[in-house]
Motif scaffolding. Structure first.
Motif, PDB file in Angstrom:
ATOM      1  N   THR A 199      -1.695  13.908  -6.097  1.00  0.00           N
ATOM      2  CA  THR A 199      -1.971  12.917  -7.131  1.00  0.00           C
ATOM      3  C   THR A 199      -2.290  11.569  -6.503  1.00  0.00           C
ATOM      4  O   THR A 199      -2.562  10.606  -7.205  1.00  0.00           O
ATOM      5  CB  THR A 199      -0.755  12.745  -8.065  1.00  0.00           C
ATOM      6  N   THR A 200      -2.265  11.485  -5.171  1.00  0.00           N
ATOM      7  CA  THR A 200      -2.516  10.276  -4.364  1.00  0.00           C
ATOM      8  C   THR A 200      -1.500   9.172  -4.657  1.00  0.00           C
ATOM      9  O   THR A 200      -1.753   8.014  -4.336  1.00  0.00           O
ATOM     10  CB  THR A 200      -3.943   9.711  -4.545  1.00  0.00           C
ATOM     11  N   VAL A 201      -0.355   9.530  -5.248  1.00  0.00           N
ATOM     12  CA  VAL A 201       0.683   8.522  -5.430  1.00  0.00           C
ATOM     13  C   VAL A 201       1.212   8.090  -4.059  1.00  0.00           C
ATOM     14  O   VAL A 201       1.286   6.902  -3.762  1.00  0.00           O
ATOM     15  CB  VAL A 201       1.820   9.046  -6.336  1.00  0.00           C
ATOM     16  N   GLY A 202       1.549   9.065  -3.222  1.00  0.00           N
ATOM     17  CA  GLY A 202       1.944   8.773  -1.844  1.00  0.00           C
ATOM     18  C   GLY A 202       3.116   7.825  -1.729  1.00  0.00           C
ATOM     19  O   GLY A 202       2.987   6.758  -1.152  1.00  0.00           O
ATOM     20  N   TYR A 203       4.282   8.246  -2.252  1.00  0.00           N
ATOM     21  CA  TYR A 203       5.463   7.385  -2.199  1.00  0.00           C
ATOM     22  C   TYR A 203       5.825   7.007  -0.759  1.00  0.00           C
ATOM     23  O   TYR A 203       6.275   5.903  -0.502  1.00  0.00           O
ATOM     24  CB  TYR A 203       6.661   8.103  -2.827  1.00  0.00           C
ATOM     25  N   TRP A 256       8.447   1.451 -12.153  1.00  0.00           N
ATOM     26  CA  TRP A 256       8.226   2.714 -11.453  1.00  0.00           C
ATOM     27  C   TRP A 256       7.111   3.497 -12.154  1.00  0.00           C
ATOM     28  O   TRP A 256       6.230   4.049 -11.498  1.00  0.00           O
ATOM     29  CB  TRP A 256       9.520   3.539 -11.434  1.00  0.00           C
ATOM     30  N   THR A 260       3.619   4.635 -10.505  1.00  0.00           N
ATOM     31  CA  THR A 260       3.322   6.063 -10.342  1.00  0.00           C
ATOM     32  C   THR A 260       2.034   6.458 -11.061  1.00  0.00           C
ATOM     33  O   THR A 260       1.178   7.133 -10.495  1.00  0.00           O
ATOM     34  CB  THR A 260       4.495   6.911 -10.882  1.00  0.00           C
ATOM     35  N   THR A 269      -1.065   5.582  -9.664  1.00  0.00           N
ATOM     36  CA  THR A 269      -1.097   6.215  -8.335  1.00  0.00           C
ATOM     37  C   THR A 269      -1.019   5.202  -7.202  1.00  0.00           C
ATOM     38  O   THR A 269      -1.372   5.528  -6.067  1.00  0.00           O
ATOM     39  CB  THR A 269      -2.334   7.136  -8.124  1.00  0.00           C
ATOM     40  N   VAL A 270      -0.563   3.986  -7.505  1.00  0.00           N
ATOM     41  CA  VAL A 270      -0.373   3.019  -6.421  1.00  0.00           C
ATOM     42  C   VAL A 270       0.760   3.512  -5.515  1.00  0.00           C
ATOM     43  O   VAL A 270       0.608   3.576  -4.300  1.00  0.00           O
ATOM     44  CB  VAL A 270      -0.072   1.606  -6.971  1.00  0.00           C
ATOM     45  N   GLY A 271       1.882   3.869  -6.105  1.00  0.00           N
ATOM     46  CA  GLY A 271       2.971   4.485  -5.337  1.00  0.00           C
ATOM     47  C   GLY A 271       3.493   3.629  -4.211  1.00  0.00           C
ATOM     48  O   GLY A 271       3.443   4.037  -3.056  1.00  0.00           O
ATOM     49  N   TYR A 272       4.016   2.440  -4.553  1.00  0.00           N
ATOM     50  CA  TYR A 272       4.518   1.547  -3.503  1.00  0.00           C
ATOM     51  C   TYR A 272       5.602   2.222  -2.662  1.00  0.00           C
ATOM     52  O   TYR A 272       5.710   1.979  -1.465  1.00  0.00           O
ATOM     53  CB  TYR A 272       5.101   0.281  -4.138  1.00  0.00           C
ATOM     54  N   GLY A 273       6.438   3.029  -3.322  1.00  0.00           N
ATOM     55  CA  GLY A 273       7.514   3.681  -2.597  1.00  0.00           C
ATOM     56  C   GLY A 273       8.803   2.888  -2.613  1.00  0.00           C
ATOM     57  O   GLY A 273       9.736   3.221  -1.898  1.00  0.00           O
ATOM     58  N   ASP A 274       8.872   1.817  -3.438  1.00  0.00           N
ATOM     59  CA  ASP A 274      10.126   1.059  -3.527  1.00  0.00           C
ATOM     60  C   ASP A 274      11.121   1.724  -4.474  1.00  0.00           C
ATOM     61  O   ASP A 274      12.313   1.472  -4.399  1.00  0.00           O
ATOM     62  CB  ASP A 274       9.871  -0.410  -3.939  1.00  0.00           C
ATOM     63  N   MET A 275      10.600   2.561  -5.391  1.00  0.00           N
ATOM     64  CA  MET A 275      11.465   3.324  -6.290  1.00  0.00           C
ATOM     65  C   MET A 275      10.979   4.765  -6.267  1.00  0.00           C
ATOM     66  O   MET A 275       9.868   5.041  -6.715  1.00  0.00           O
ATOM     67  CB  MET A 275      11.378   2.774  -7.713  1.00  0.00           C
ATOM     68  N   VAL A 276      11.793   5.673  -5.746  1.00  0.00           N
ATOM     69  CA  VAL A 276      11.385   7.064  -5.621  1.00  0.00           C
ATOM     70  C   VAL A 276      12.486   7.961  -6.188  1.00  0.00           C
ATOM     71  O   VAL A 276      13.649   7.806  -5.821  1.00  0.00           O
ATOM     72  CB  VAL A 276      11.126   7.427  -4.138  1.00  0.00           C
ATOM     73  N   THR A 333      -5.395   1.320  -5.216  1.00  0.00           N
ATOM     74  CA  THR A 333      -4.281   2.273  -5.427  1.00  0.00           C
ATOM     75  C   THR A 333      -3.797   2.905  -4.129  1.00  0.00           C
ATOM     76  O   THR A 333      -3.142   3.941  -4.163  1.00  0.00           O
ATOM     77  CB  THR A 333      -4.619   3.392  -6.448  1.00  0.00           C
ATOM     78  N   GLY A 355      -1.644   1.383  -2.033  1.00  0.00           N
ATOM     79  CA  GLY A 355      -0.213   1.117  -2.166  1.00  0.00           C
ATOM     80  C   GLY A 355       0.602   1.428  -0.941  1.00  0.00           C
ATOM     81  O   GLY A 355       1.496   2.252  -0.976  1.00  0.00           O
ATOM     82  N   GLY A 387       2.875  -0.198   0.439  1.00  0.00           N
ATOM     83  CA  GLY A 387       4.291  -0.482   0.247  1.00  0.00           C
ATOM     84  C   GLY A 387       4.829  -1.507   1.221  1.00  0.00           C
ATOM     85  O   GLY A 387       6.032  -1.726   1.272  1.00  0.00           O
TER      86      GLY A 387
END
Lengths: 236, 236, 236, 236
Positions: free
Chosen positions: B183-187, C177, C181, C184-191, D184, D186, D188
């Protein structure tokens, strides 16, 4: 007798044929779930035993299925050496060859059962058709995408390597970054820190994201084109 | 009298009908905001008290609305057992059944009020239509996407598990990675570190991103197709 | 004399008119760059002094431009109270009102000069047209997207809050979050870390990404439709 | 003799011509792989020696190719000063000028060989055509995208700088965040933490993602339009 079985196994039009198909599909999916379960570390031994038992049952059923398919097919030879005949064989062969459900070495082979699922999905031909229409353009764009990926990797290598020699250690390492960036996945394990690297990333990402997403857009457009044609034909 | 109320509650054409609709909508949204506010930890007791007060007021209004809707409907029975009749009832019932605004246990039920909002949005039928046109293709692609997700998960499991047994602990754990990647979210909570895992990710991500994004493209294309038809019909 | 100036300032067809436009555009962009430069911490005092000097020069030029625009316009009153007249005034007013280039308090007002750039971009009308065509559908989808965002936030709150009370602290925190999500930016600060949270994310992300990306697809489709119409008209 | 060589080097229709093209292409790709290999730190000296050897061999072959291309071309002068003539020369010149395969200083020049690959890809004209059709719209949207990026950067600077002065240190630093967010990707590395910053990000990201993805959608749509025209022409 043979005709009766043929109706069940080969046909998708009869009620019993559909039931048989769904039964085999569910068995394949359960078999894959069981396979996945076994990879969980420190699993309850009870579950492992149940999974092994289920594996033996499914092998027996897949064996019966295989033998029946040979029995009902008019040209037995051509079935055995067909793609699905091969898959049906490989899905059960390891057990008989080794005489045991060796969970380690033959694990992956069991996974090939997933391809048995495709037998029931004749609609894949639509995707295949759509792909063939834009095949040439997709090859060109894949080529351009790969070129751009390589140029990006080289660029970021020269810009970021002096600042982060451990992260951007070689052009190959930078390719991983380039893929993660251009697909917009952006894991964040490799991030440019120099001003040059950031400007370069900004420029290349806009172009790159477009180039990477165009093959998808082409395929989707080709698919919807096909669907419209189908609809137009139905309307006539 | 009944006709007068009917014009207010059921009709969207009269001025008072529109005003009533907007009033109920705002109340629902405020009710959801109040619900969300209560989840903030260490909230000022003043705000909690205000929120409870607002909850009681909104329950009273929703009750009046429910009773009026029964009163004005010609076929009362069919309204009470309709989808929106059920939602209207559930949105107020917990309070009367428990005799208290128990903020904990009945919280989620209050949320169902969100579905009351859909009543006012008749344009959803367009989306439904667009979905039905490409329904079959979307099912196929969802199937292909799930297959690809599974294959990716298995692949990355065998490639990354030896290097990162804690992260890529099982095929199920790897599915989370596969979804986050495709989904290219890529956490960035699970990132391949082996050369094999990175090459595998590169290959699979290009295909996977396409496959995952095609259902969206199909739906969007179907929607715009519908809009063009509507426009063409208007032009005639 | 007035006609001569009018040709320079108002016209985009004459050579001098184009030159004047480009000159003002470059000055605006340089003014924005200078504004951005001043935000860099521990800046060389030399650069700050140069930037202040440039600011004074640009204010002088913008003042001349403003006065000239009033002078050449036939209906002075309507220019002064037009959108661009207002922007032209605000871009210089703070300096004259305060009698100083107070870098702190009037910083943001200087930024409004960016809107002066739009004056030169008459092609924005195309975007506006394309937007109006799909306006109704975009509102519907924005509504659906917001609903889905809210439902996702509530869902992840109940699933992840017990495991990560600091991260997923309230429904409002979960909205951040949900946005990260679904875009699809998905910073990864909240997973999500719980099994339930991960399954919920997987389900909701597929639907959510589609819903969030459909308004864009609609706008793009509407835009290309307009372009094709324009092309067809040219072909006739 | 000259005609015989011309058939091999210039023609893509003869079998030997195709073979020659593929041979040169593989050599270019291997040359790029060898170049990339040399960037790996702590490389086995054996591989470095092999890579140097391969570099010498490829320079010899590229030199022969260059001389042959001059020999077979009817208008030698125009080839030498053409784009590909220049690339062919630059790909080998550094070695002869320096008299050594200096791996450091002339590294990048060797990379220009990648452009030699484009010679064999005449289908790029399709992309060029598609780009020209939507050129004007792409420029407008690139302009809008840059404006939005700048406005986002300024906004997030004022919202996040007080809370995270090290991360969101200046408007230029914030531009990096804006690009990472709107594409997108991201990463992080920069994430808003204030309530204001998060609300601003939510609003701007929905608009921004659309604006950034529209140029791609336009190009893809233009491309598929061209492909359909080609198909229609074939059908006639």
């Amino acid at each position: 007798m043979k005709l009766f079985l043929k109706n069940i196994i080969d046909s998708q039009d009869t009620k019993s044929g559909k039931f048989f198909d769904v039964f085999i599909q569910i068995l394949i999916i359960l078999s894959l779930v069981s396979f996945s379960l076994e990879t969980i570390p420190n699993l309850d031994p009870q579950i492992i035993r149940l999974s092994s038992l289920f594996e033996i049952i499914s092998i027996i059923i897949f064996t019966i299925e295989y033998l029946l398919r040979i029995y009902v097919s008019d040209r037995k030879f051509s079935y055995v050496f067909s793609f699905y005949g091969f898959i049906d064989f490989v899905a059960i062969a390891p057990f008989y060859l080794s005489g045991t459900i060796d969970l380690r070495s033959l694990r992956v082979v069991r996974l090939l059962r997933i391809f048995k699922l495709f037998r029931f999905n004749e609609s894949l031909t639509l995707l295949k058709k759509a792909f063939l229409i834009v095949k040439r353009e997709m090859i060109i764009f894949s080529f351009i995408a790969i070129m751009l990926l390589y140029i990006s990797s080289v660029g970021i290598y020269f810009l970021e390597n002096p600042a982060q020699p451990d992260q951007f250690s070689s052009i190959f390492a930078c390719m991983w970054w380039a893929i993660s960036t251009m697909t917009t996945v952006g894991y964040g394990d490799m991030v440019p820190v120099t001003v040059g690297g950031k400007i370069f990333t900004s420029l290349i990402s806009f172009i790159g994201i477009g180039v990477v997403s165009i093959p998808t857009a082409l395929l989707a457009s080709s698919l919807t084109g096909l669907l419209h044609i189908n609809k137009d034909e139905l309307d006539k």
